[in-house]
Motif scaffolding. Structure first.
Motif, PDB file in Angstrom:
ATOM      1  N   GLN A 159       0.954  -1.229  -0.103  1.00 14.03           N
ATOM      2  CA  GLN A 159      -0.017  -0.029   0.192  1.00 14.03           C
ATOM      3  C   GLN A 159       0.878   1.076   0.019  1.00 14.03           C
ATOM      4  O   GLN A 159       1.660   1.422   0.963  1.00 14.03           O
ATOM      5  CB  GLN A 159      -0.897   0.001   1.224  1.00 14.03           C
ATOM      6  CG  GLN A 159      -1.901   1.143   1.354  1.00 14.03           C
ATOM      7  CD  GLN A 159      -2.923   0.850   2.361  1.00 14.03           C
ATOM      8  OE1 GLN A 159      -3.135  -0.077   2.894  1.00 14.03           O
ATOM      9  NE2 GLN A 159      -3.611   1.907   2.554  1.00 14.03           N
ATOM     10  N   HIS A 160       0.836   2.040  -0.839  1.00 17.92           N
ATOM     11  CA  HIS A 160       1.742   3.145  -1.325  1.00 17.92           C
ATOM     12  C   HIS A 160       0.895   4.296  -0.568  1.00 17.92           C
ATOM     13  O   HIS A 160       0.262   5.178  -1.456  1.00 17.92           O
ATOM     14  CB  HIS A 160       2.133   3.418  -2.759  1.00 17.92           C
ATOM     15  CG  HIS A 160       2.786   2.213  -3.430  1.00 17.92           C
ATOM     16  ND1 HIS A 160       4.237   2.077  -3.061  1.00 17.92           N
ATOM     17  CD2 HIS A 160       2.501   1.137  -3.848  1.00 17.92           C
ATOM     18  CE1 HIS A 160       4.802   1.096  -3.434  1.00 17.92           C
ATOM     19  NE2 HIS A 160       3.714   0.432  -4.028  1.00 17.92           N
ATOM     20  N   ASP A 161       0.698   4.506   0.555  1.00 20.78           N
ATOM     21  CA  ASP A 161       0.169   5.758   1.150  1.00 20.78           C
ATOM     22  C   ASP A 161       1.093   7.076   1.605  1.00 20.78           C
ATOM     23  O   ASP A 161       2.274   6.625   1.601  1.00 20.78           O
ATOM     24  CB  ASP A 161      -0.513   5.298   2.584  1.00 20.78           C
ATOM     25  CG  ASP A 161      -1.707   4.443   2.238  1.00 20.78           C
ATOM     26  OD1 ASP A 161      -1.871   3.413   3.130  1.00 20.78           O
ATOM     27  OD2 ASP A 161      -2.481   4.584   1.475  1.00 20.78           O
ATOM     28  N   SER A 162       0.704   7.945   1.562  1.00 18.43           N
ATOM     29  CA  SER A 162       1.370   9.361   1.984  1.00 18.43           C
ATOM     30  C   SER A 162       1.777   9.144   3.535  1.00 18.43           C
ATOM     31  O   SER A 162       1.182   8.435   4.421  1.00 18.43           O
ATOM     32  CB  SER A 162       0.563  10.331   1.882  1.00 18.43           C
ATOM     33  OG  SER A 162      -0.470  10.449   2.721  1.00 18.43           O
ATOM     34  N   ILE A 163       2.621  10.118   3.983  1.00 17.85           N
ATOM     35  CA  ILE A 163       3.041   9.855   5.629  1.00 17.85           C
ATOM     36  C   ILE A 163       2.201  10.225   6.309  1.00 17.85           C
ATOM     37  O   ILE A 163       1.822   9.570   7.550  1.00 17.85           O
ATOM     38  CB  ILE A 163       4.101  10.733   5.697  1.00 17.85           C
ATOM     39  CG1 ILE A 163       5.355  10.500   4.823  1.00 17.85           C
ATOM     40  CG2 ILE A 163       4.782  10.806   7.237  1.00 17.85           C
ATOM     41  CD1 ILE A 163       6.615  11.267   4.858  1.00 17.85           C
ATOM     42  N   LYS A 164       0.792  11.212   6.050  1.00 18.93           N
ATOM     43  CA  LYS A 164      -0.056  11.479   6.967  1.00 18.93           C
ATOM     44  C   LYS A 164      -1.143  10.484   7.059  1.00 18.93           C
ATOM     45  O   LYS A 164      -1.922  10.176   7.996  1.00 18.93           O
ATOM     46  CB  LYS A 164      -0.910  12.677   6.143  1.00 18.93           C
ATOM     47  CG  LYS A 164       0.230  13.914   5.874  1.00 18.93           C
ATOM     48  CD  LYS A 164      -0.963  15.126   5.475  1.00 18.93           C
ATOM     49  CE  LYS A 164       0.092  16.454   5.562  1.00 18.93           C
ATOM     50  NZ  LYS A 164      -0.802  17.549   4.865  1.00 18.93           N
ATOM     51  N   ASP A 165      -1.071   9.292   5.916  1.00 18.13           N
ATOM     52  CA  ASP A 165      -1.888   8.236   6.197  1.00 18.13           C
ATOM     53  C   ASP A 165      -1.194   6.968   6.002  1.00 18.13           C
ATOM     54  O   ASP A 165      -1.247   6.395   4.770  1.00 18.13           O
ATOM     55  CB  ASP A 165      -3.136   8.419   5.107  1.00 18.13           C
ATOM     56  CG  ASP A 165      -4.443   7.128   5.181  1.00 18.13           C
ATOM     57  OD1 ASP A 165      -4.317   6.701   6.160  1.00 18.13           O
ATOM     58  OD2 ASP A 165      -4.797   7.020   4.002  1.00 18.13           O
ATOM     59  N   PRO A 166      -0.527   6.409   6.709  1.00 19.44           N
ATOM     60  CA  PRO A 166       0.323   5.281   6.582  1.00 19.44           C
ATOM     61  C   PRO A 166      -0.262   4.067   6.298  1.00 19.44           C
ATOM     62  O   PRO A 166       0.427   2.993   5.580  1.00 19.44           O
ATOM     63  CB  PRO A 166       1.388   5.433   7.841  1.00 19.44           C
ATOM     64  CG  PRO A 166       0.301   5.858   8.907  1.00 19.44           C
ATOM     65  CD  PRO A 166      -0.479   7.059   8.214  1.00 19.44           C
ATOM     66  N   GLY A 167      -1.409   3.800   6.615  1.00 20.65           N
ATOM     67  CA  GLY A 167      -2.009   2.667   6.197  1.00 20.65           C
ATOM     68  C   GLY A 167      -1.761   1.377   7.323  1.00 20.65           C
ATOM     69  O   GLY A 167      -0.820   1.465   8.097  1.00 20.65           O
ATOM     70  N   ASP A 168      -2.446   0.540   7.204  1.00 23.45           N
ATOM     71  CA  ASP A 168      -2.340  -0.663   8.467  1.00 23.45           C
ATOM     72  C   ASP A 168      -1.973  -2.150   7.448  1.00 23.45           C
ATOM     73  O   ASP A 168      -2.126  -2.107   6.212  1.00 23.45           O
ATOM     74  CB  ASP A 168      -3.458  -0.775   9.032  1.00 23.45           C
ATOM     75  CG  ASP A 168      -3.814   0.242   9.934  1.00 23.45           C
ATOM     76  OD1 ASP A 168      -2.927   0.565  10.812  1.00 23.45           O
ATOM     77  OD2 ASP A 168      -5.135   0.621   9.741  1.00 23.45           O
TER      78      ASP A 168
END
Length: 337
Positions: free
Chosen positions: A23-32
């Motif tokens: 999952q390539h998320d931004s730093i604000k939304d790192p994901g689980d």
């Protein structure tokens, strides 16, 4: 056979695809770190966020982390950097190991996420035996009075079939030979024809055996069980057996529309040692060997994340691509879809 109904109850176990999505998320939304659960024989695919990679800001980050082992308490994953990505079955492969545990359901139907992801400390390789990821590494439950179980790594002595031991078997046990009850040639693609797994708490050996001069229809599917006598001596006892001819002749197999071809071993049902799962073309299906009939099948092709092996050729399709995961109590309730 498996149903695609939206009211299907959540399974007590799933078929876990070893290779994870990233999952390539931004730093604000790192994901689980999460798993999309599906009723067998559909595969359940894990998703790993970039934030758990060794160097998440680099372009050469491993885009194909994979599950080394699974237990009801959690998952053990391997993450690395290019060119050591995907399945690396060599001794002490570069990268890090992660334990994902304490899974809970999310608001997304059928999705589970890990509330705890812990990096396994680096090992003093000069003083410890080497590991080879899925070939000899797994979970061991250490029981302590009034304490929760720990999840240390366990080194196991394995043959090419990838054997594993149930927790109650003595740690000193080494299984070095396999039963020879049927005159069959040693297959070149041994990973697709033989495997050793634990089912119902006992060690089982599954083989797809055929003598050199026999027709494909005469190929045998045999499940053996390791049993212990009163003196503690272990021996292999045949659990069940059938031929592909009997399976192909059943109404259950004809209903699948699959061709009469020799399939590839995928996994063994974790609580029913009579049920063996196979790959054939792009399908996963389960066969009750004791009854020579298909008991698990969906017409939708099996969609696994493509297996890669860095600068090496990926291993052929076999049980290395999937593994059974007996779900923790927090997930084995409710509905999957």
């Amino acid at each position: 056979m498996a149903s695609s109904s939206s009211s299907s109850p959540a399974p007590l176990w799933v078929i876990l695809g070893r290779v994870a999505l990233v999952q390539h998320d931004s730093i604000k939304d790192p994901g689980d770190l999460s798993v999309k659960l599906a009723v067998p024989p559909r595969p359940s695919i894990p998703t790993v966020p970039m934030t758990v990679h060794p160097k998440p800001d680099y372009d050469d980050t491993d885009k194909h982390p994979y599950v080394v082992a699974a237990a009801d308490a959690g998952l053990l994953l391997h993450v690395s950097q290019w060119p050591f990505v995907g399945f690396d079955l060599d001794r002490d492969p570069p990268g890090i190991l992660l334990v994902a545990r304490d899974f809970v359901r999310t608001a997304v139907p059928g999705e589970a996420r890990a509330t705890s992801v812990i990096r396994v400390p680096d090992r003093a390789r000069s003083h410890q035996a080497g590991i080879s990821t899925i070939k000899n590494t797994g979970f061991k439950q250490r029981r302590r009075p009034r304490h929760p179980p720990l999840l240390p790594l366990r080194r196991r002595r394995l043959g090419p079939e990838g054997s594993e031991l149930p927790l109650h078997v003595r740690p000193a046990l080494d299984v070095e030979t396999y039963p020879v009850g049927h005159k069959a040639e040693l297959p070149r693609d041994i990973e697709s024809r033989r495997m050793v797994r634990v089912s119902q708490g006992k060690l089982r050996f599954v083989e797809v055996a055929r003598a050199r001069a026999q027709r494909p229809a005469d190929t045998l599917v045999v499940v053996w069980t390791l049993v212990f006598g009163a003196s503690g001596v272990a021996c292999w006892k045949q659990q069940c057996a059938t031929s592909l001819a009997r399976i192909w002749a059943s109404d259950s197999y004809r209903a699948t529309g699959l061709p009469t071809q020799v399939p590839v071993l995928a996994l063994l049902h974790p609580s029913n040692p009579n049920v063996v799962y196979f790959f054939l073309q792009q399908h996963l299906f389960g066969v009750d060997v004791s009854q020579s009939m298909v008991v698990d099948y969906v017409r939708r092709p099996c969609r696994l994340v493509e297996v890669v092996a860095g600068h090496k050729r990926p291993p052929p399709i076999s049980w290395r691509y999937v593994l059974p995961w007996e779900l923790p109590c927090s997930l084995a309730n409710g509905q999957t879809y």
